[in-house]
Design a protein around this motif. Structure first.
Motif, mmCIF file in Angstrom:
data_model
loop_
_atom_site.group_PDB
_atom_site.id
_atom_site.type_symbol
_atom_site.label_atom_id
_atom_site.label_comp_id
_atom_site.label_asym_id
_atom_site.label_seq_id
_atom_site.Cartn_x
_atom_site.Cartn_y
_atom_site.Cartn_z
ATOM 1 N N ILE A 168 0.854 -1.192 0.000
ATOM 2 C CA ILE A 168 0.000 0.000 0.000
ATOM 3 C C ILE A 168 0.883 1.233 0.000
ATOM 4 C CG2 ILE A 168 -0.247 -0.030 2.539
ATOM 5 C CD1 ILE A 168 -3.121 1.084 2.104
ATOM 6 N N TRP A 169 0.469 2.257 -0.736
ATOM 7 C CA TRP A 169 1.237 3.495 -0.771
ATOM 8 C C TRP A 169 0.302 4.634 -1.139
ATOM 9 C CZ3 TRP A 169 1.021 -0.129 -4.539
ATOM 10 C CH2 TRP A 169 0.772 0.282 -5.849
ATOM 11 N N VAL A 170 0.835 5.851 -1.045
ATOM 12 C CA VAL A 170 0.006 7.009 -1.363
ATOM 13 C C VAL A 170 0.818 7.987 -2.200
ATOM 14 C CG1 VAL A 170 0.618 8.224 0.778
ATOM 15 C CG2 VAL A 170 -1.507 8.803 -0.377
ATOM 16 N N THR A 171 0.145 8.634 -3.124
ATOM 17 C CA THR A 171 0.779 9.763 -3.807
ATOM 18 C C THR A 171 -0.097 10.968 -3.513
ATOM 19 O OG1 THR A 171 -0.383 9.027 -5.767
ATOM 20 C CG2 THR A 171 1.963 8.574 -5.698
ATOM 21 N N SER A 172 0.548 12.096 -3.229
ATOM 22 C CA SER A 172 -0.233 13.245 -2.802
ATOM 23 C C SER A 172 0.546 14.534 -3.007
ATOM 24 C CB SER A 172 -0.587 13.091 -1.313
ATOM 25 O OG SER A 172 -1.446 14.124 -0.926
ATOM 26 N N GLU A 173 -0.206 15.616 -3.059
ATOM 27 C CA GLU A 173 0.403 16.952 -3.078
ATOM 28 C C GLU A 173 -0.503 17.850 -2.263
ATOM 29 O OE1 GLU A 173 1.740 19.308 -6.595
ATOM 30 O OE2 GLU A 173 1.685 17.305 -7.528
ATOM 31 N N PRO A 174 0.068 18.799 -1.528
ATOM 32 C CA PRO A 174 -0.793 19.662 -0.725
ATOM 33 C C PRO A 174 -1.793 20.389 -1.619
ATOM 34 C CG PRO A 174 1.519 19.987 -0.167
ATOM 35 C CD PRO A 174 1.489 19.126 -1.378
ATOM 36 N N GLY A 175 -3.037 20.373 -1.210
ATOM 37 C CA GLY A 175 -4.073 21.094 -1.937
ATOM 38 C C GLY A 175 -4.599 20.360 -3.164
ATOM 39 N N LYS A 176 -3.992 19.224 -3.482
ATOM 40 C CA LYS A 176 -4.420 18.541 -4.711
ATOM 41 C C LYS A 176 -4.974 17.150 -4.447
ATOM 42 C CE LYS A 176 -1.685 21.150 -7.896
ATOM 43 N NZ LYS A 176 -0.527 21.206 -8.777
ATOM 44 N N GLY A 177 -5.277 16.862 -3.212
ATOM 45 C CA GLY A 177 -5.862 15.554 -2.896
ATOM 46 C C GLY A 177 -4.815 14.457 -2.791
ATOM 47 N N SER A 178 -5.283 13.268 -2.444
ATOM 48 C CA SER A 178 -4.388 12.124 -2.268
ATOM 49 C C SER A 178 -4.954 10.944 -3.043
ATOM 50 C CB SER A 178 -4.311 11.722 -0.791
ATOM 51 O OG SER A 178 -3.919 12.818 -0.009
ATOM 52 N N ILE A 179 -4.069 10.077 -3.499
ATOM 53 C CA ILE A 179 -4.512 8.803 -4.082
ATOM 54 C C ILE A 179 -3.837 7.681 -3.311
ATOM 55 C CG2 ILE A 179 -4.749 7.396 -6.151
ATOM 56 C CD1 ILE A 179 -4.248 9.890 -7.812
ATOM 57 N N PHE A 180 -4.634 6.924 -2.585
ATOM 58 C CA PHE A 180 -4.111 5.732 -1.906
ATOM 59 C C PHE A 180 -4.276 4.560 -2.857
ATOM 60 C CE2 PHE A 180 -3.125 6.869 2.437
ATOM 61 C CZ PHE A 180 -3.707 8.122 2.542
ATOM 62 N N ARG A 181 -3.189 3.786 -3.009
ATOM 63 C CA ARG A 181 -3.272 2.610 -3.874
ATOM 64 C C ARG A 181 -2.799 1.411 -3.086
ATOM 65 N NH1 ARG A 181 -1.227 6.472 -7.594
ATOM 66 N NH2 ARG A 181 -2.650 6.766 -9.356
ATOM 67 N N PHE A 182 -3.420 0.275 -3.355
ATOM 68 C CA PHE A 182 -2.880 -0.953 -2.774
ATOM 69 C C PHE A 182 -3.051 -2.103 -3.747
ATOM 70 C CE2 PHE A 182 -7.232 -0.841 -1.132
ATOM 71 C CZ PHE A 182 -7.682 -2.130 -1.374
#
Lengths: 140, 387
Positions: B365-379
């Motif tokens: 499981i990991w996440v990609t994110s940027e402040p103010g632009k939401g997050s995408i959690f993937r597993f």
């Protein structure tokens, strides 16, 4: 009419009393702190005939709740008294073991005050008012 | 037959003054002498015994400790190669070099495959010292490797045990903490009910702190218990329909979803081998995080799944506050929180639990994110689609 509560925690006994008081149940709560005493008390026929519900904790000093439960359910007269296991334990082996030993229900003591009091109200209204016991059970 | 050939040249490098203990399997005494002589020429001081039969050989290796075995390929009574079997039976790691007059019925390659360190023809005996050195070096490396492997296995075992003890400790501690805590929670609530507004403002505040603290600790302990349970319990996989899993997670979060007018977009999800209750927990944690860390715009959450190498990759994307990429790994560490309790409530167990659940089922499981632009959690989860 009596509820027999077998529990070594006086705070829980007070909470059950509080719950019964709030829902106006006309019942006397009789509390006992260990398993041996509970079975001895129940064996006195007169007492057993008045007990409409047993609330039994699983973890008890001296003899644990399941052993007490087996003694009750193996007794031809006492077995007619409904026993609700009332315990903090959510462990599968406690729940399964209790039902296998003849528990009529297993209720996990809720963590919050409101939920705890609701559980007491629901238990007393069902077992004292709704559940119809088999003929003859009132007087053994 | 035994004797010592005196070194004529200095001892080989790495073994100054050391005597090479050799066991020679040979029926010709002149061949024995030739071998010892060659070793002497090659810089070895040799102390040796000679065996001519299996019984002698076995008795000698039991009685003495040898650095090397030099064996004639074929003796009248038994074959030198059989010495390998005896060494194995005696659980000895002594290297064995075959020395032979002719290439026998087995090729040199075949002998080496069977565990012989080297194979030397008697008319090329000058190669013997180098072969012995090579065999000794190889053995040393083999032993070092074995030591390292044993060491590693030992460490892995210790780690597993200490992890198990820790899990057990966490379970017992949190289980036994629940009972007294339940008393604190119930009775502070009872106090609050009965005396709120009847003492003074200060007392109300204190009671509120106590009630709130006890409640938070109850949640914390329950989450810790869940976390430790995932580490201990066997993963009993069954075919799980992920449409149902997400339905259940959403149903459990219904209040928060309605209150915050959350829009959830879904694509078709597969059925896979997994533990259903744990997967509901994962989606529930991810979706509830997406709601908790929403931005000022309407929360929108997208749940998807796509085939990936060797399994499936699920994603839960949101349009929330996001986070700096530097935190993307840290947030999966237990108790790690990026915000104060006043900003966002929580105990830092949710994502650590998700990671443990996914990893216990063989995924990542990991996440990609940027402040103010939401997050995408993937597993990911391994396994082919079933139905």
């Amino acid at each position: 009419m009596k509820i027999l509560m077998v529990d070594d925690n006086p705070a829980d006994i007070d909470l059950v009393n509080e719950g019964l008081r709030r829902c106006g149940a006309k019942v006397e709560l009789c509390a006992i702190h260990d398993g041996i005493e509970a079975v001895e008390l129940l064996r006195g026929l007169e007492t057993a005939s008045l007990v409409r519900l047993i609330l039994l904790d699983v973890n008890l000093p001296k003899v644990n709740g399941q052993a007490v439960l087996r003694q009750i359910k193996n007794d031809p007269i006492l077995r007619r008294v409904p026993v609700v296991m009332f315990s903090t334990s959510r462990a599968a082996r406690d729940i399964r073991g209790s039902y296998e030993s003849g528990a009529n229900s297993y209720v996990v003591k809720p963590g919050g005050l409101k939920d705890f009091l609701s559980a007491v109200r629901s238990l007393s209204s069902y077992w004292l008012e709704c559940a119809i016991l088999p003929a003859g059970s009132e007087h053994g | 037959m035994s004797g010592t050939a005196v070194a004529r040249t200095p001892a080989p490098p790495g073994t100054p003054g050391e005597v090479l203990r050799a066991l020679i399997v040979e029926d010709s005494s002149s061949d024995v002498e030739l071998m010892v002589r060659e070793l002497g020429l090659g810089g070895f001081e040799v102390s040796y015994n000679v065996a001519q039969s299996e019984a002698e050989f076995r008795a000698l290796v039991r009685a003495n400790s040898y650095a090397i075995v030099l064996a004639d390929f074929s003796l009248p009574q038994w074959r030198g190669l059989e010495a390998l079997r005896v060494l194995a039976e005696e659980e000895l790691d002594t290297p064995l070099i075959l020395v032979s007059g002719t290439v026998g019925d087995l090729s040199a390659v075949e002998c080496i495959k069977q565990g012989v360190s080297d194979y030397i023809l008697k008319d090329r005996l000058a190669r013997l010292p180098a072969a012995v050195r090579g065999a000794l070096e190889e053995q040393r490396l083999r032993q070092e490797r074995k030591c390292a492997q044993d060491d590693l296995a030992q460490k892995a075992h210790e780690l597993a045990r200490s992890n198990q003890e820790l899990e057990q400790f966490a379970y017992v501690a949190s289980h036994d903490l629940q009972e007294p805590l339940r008393m604190v929670a119930a009775y502070t609530e009872l106090l609050a009910e009965r005396y709120q507004g009847k003492l003074d403002a200060q007392a109300d505040k204190y009671i509120h702190y106590a009630v709130d603290g006890a409640r938070r600790m109850q949640t914390l302990i329950q989450d810790l218990l869940a976390f430790s349970r995932v580490g201990r319990q066997e993963m009993e996989l069954s075919v799980v329909n992920f449409e149902n899993v997400v339905d259940l997670a959403i149903a459990n979060l219904q209040t928060a979803i309605v209150e915050n007018k959350v829009v959830i977009k879904r694509e078709a999800l597969p059925s896979l081998a997994a533990v259903q209750s744990l997967m509901v927990q994962v989606f529930q944690n991810l979706i509830s995080n997406a709601i908790k860390f929403r931005s000022s715009s309407t929360p929108c959450i997208e749940v998807k799944a796509e085939k990936s190498w060797g399994g499936w990759m699920f994603s839960v994307a949101d349009n929330g506050i996001g986070m700096a990429p530097g935190y993307c790994e840290e947030i999966f560490v237990i108790f790690k929180r990026l915000h104060t309790q006043q900003e966002y409530t929580g105990n830092g167990i949710g994502l650590a639990l998700c990671r443990k659940i996914i990893e216990r089922q063989g995924g990542k499981i990991w996440v990609t994110s940027e402040p103010g632009k939401g997050s995408i959690f993937r597993f990911t989860l391994p396994g082919a689609t079933t139905g």
